[in-house]
Design an enzyme around this catalytic site. Structure first.
Site, PDB file in Angstrom:
ATOM      1  N   GLY A  48      -0.320  -2.729   7.639  1.00  0.00           N
ATOM      2  CA  GLY A  48      -0.320  -2.526   6.193  1.00  0.00           C
ATOM      3  C   GLY A  48      -0.697  -1.093   5.880  1.00  0.00           C
ATOM      4  CD  GLN A  53      -4.476   2.922   3.992  1.00  0.00           C
ATOM      5  OE1 GLN A  53      -3.733   2.005   3.704  1.00  0.00           O
ATOM      6  NE2 GLN A  53      -5.100   3.021   5.147  1.00  0.00           N
ATOM      7  CB  CYS A  96      -8.996   0.667   7.600  1.00  0.00           C
ATOM      8  SG  CYS A  96      -8.278   1.547   6.218  1.00  0.00           S
ATOM      9  CG  LEU A  97      -3.338   2.383   9.694  1.00  0.00           C
ATOM     10  CD1 LEU A  97      -1.911   2.498   9.188  1.00  0.00           C
ATOM     11  CD2 LEU A  97      -3.394   2.460  11.205  1.00  0.00           C
ATOM     12  CG  HIS A 138      -7.342  -4.097   4.512  1.00  0.00           C
ATOM     13  ND1 HIS A 138      -8.448  -3.959   5.320  1.00  0.00           N
ATOM     14  CD2 HIS A 138      -6.753  -2.879   4.499  1.00  0.00           C
ATOM     15  CE1 HIS A 138      -8.516  -2.709   5.753  1.00  0.00           C
ATOM     16  NE2 HIS A 138      -7.493  -2.031   5.275  1.00  0.00           N
ATOM     17  CD  GLU A 139      -3.065  -2.267   3.579  1.00  0.00           C
ATOM     18  OE1 GLU A 139      -3.174  -1.191   2.959  1.00  0.00           O
ATOM     19  OE2 GLU A 139      -3.413  -2.396   4.765  1.00  0.00           O
ATOM     20  CG  HIS A 142      -6.604   0.702   1.061  1.00  0.00           C
ATOM     21  ND1 HIS A 142      -7.505   1.688   1.375  1.00  0.00           N
ATOM     22  CD2 HIS A 142      -6.321   0.074   2.230  1.00  0.00           C
ATOM     23  CE1 HIS A 142      -7.760   1.653   2.676  1.00  0.00           C
ATOM     24  NE2 HIS A 142      -7.048   0.681   3.208  1.00  0.00           N
TER      25      HIS A 142
END
Length: 172
Positions: A48, A53, A96-97, A138-139, A142
């Site tokens: 994701g 991000q 997380c990226l 999660h996304e 963000h």
């Protein structure tokens, strides 16, 4: 091959800001951004990625929870919002990226229902449980300036963030 985008790391300010809704004037920007976000997510590799991000304060998310052995099943969600969540909770390890190599157990609703628009502006809904439910939440977090570490105790969160800063310093 679609061009990838640089992924921002904590403490980039855009990661803590509430992203703005995508409007009709953003249509071309979003249509250009979505495939590049997917390419970036796959290359990372991740499941994701939210627009903040990659430095874009827009309510846009890309997700693909299909396994490496499966055919990719990318989902692009414009202006996603959670409209239902189960009372039942599930705990799973999240990463997380924007916080590379940092992982922690996070407890969230086990299933969610999300309303969103596709790239053509059509209103859609998706229901998910398991990994998809966790990824959707999660996304969408963000887009509201919330990171998975915000669900941890202050002690765990600070340890993880210090470890991340040290690792990023060593990369530079």
């Amino acid at each position: 091959m679609t061009e990838t985008l640089p992924i921002l790391y904590v403490p980039a300010p855009v990661l803590r800001a509430k992203a703005r809704a995508v409007g009709p004037a953003d249509a071309d920007r979003v249509r250009d951004l979505a495939p590049r976000m997917l390419a970036t997510m796959y290359e990372a590799p991740g499941i994701g990625l939210a627009a903040p991000q990659v430095g874009e304060s827009l309510r846009l998310v890309v997700i693909d929870v299909s396994g490496k052995e499966e055919e990719p099943r990318p989902i692009v969600l414009v202006n996603p919002e959670i409209i239902g969540a189960s009372k039942e909770l599930a705990t799973r390890e999240e990463g997380c990226l924007s916080l590379p190599n940092q992982y922690a157990e996070v407890t969230r609703p086990a299933a969610v229902k999300v309303r969103y628009q596709d790239l053509e502006g059509a209103k859609k809904e998706i229901e998910g449980d398991g990994l998809l439910a966790a990824c959707l939440q999660h996304e969408i977090d963000h887009l509201n300036g919330v990171l998975f570490v915000d669900y941890l105790s202050a002690l765990k969160r600070n340890m993880l963030l210090r470890k991340l800063q040290k690792e990023l310093k060593n990369r530079a």
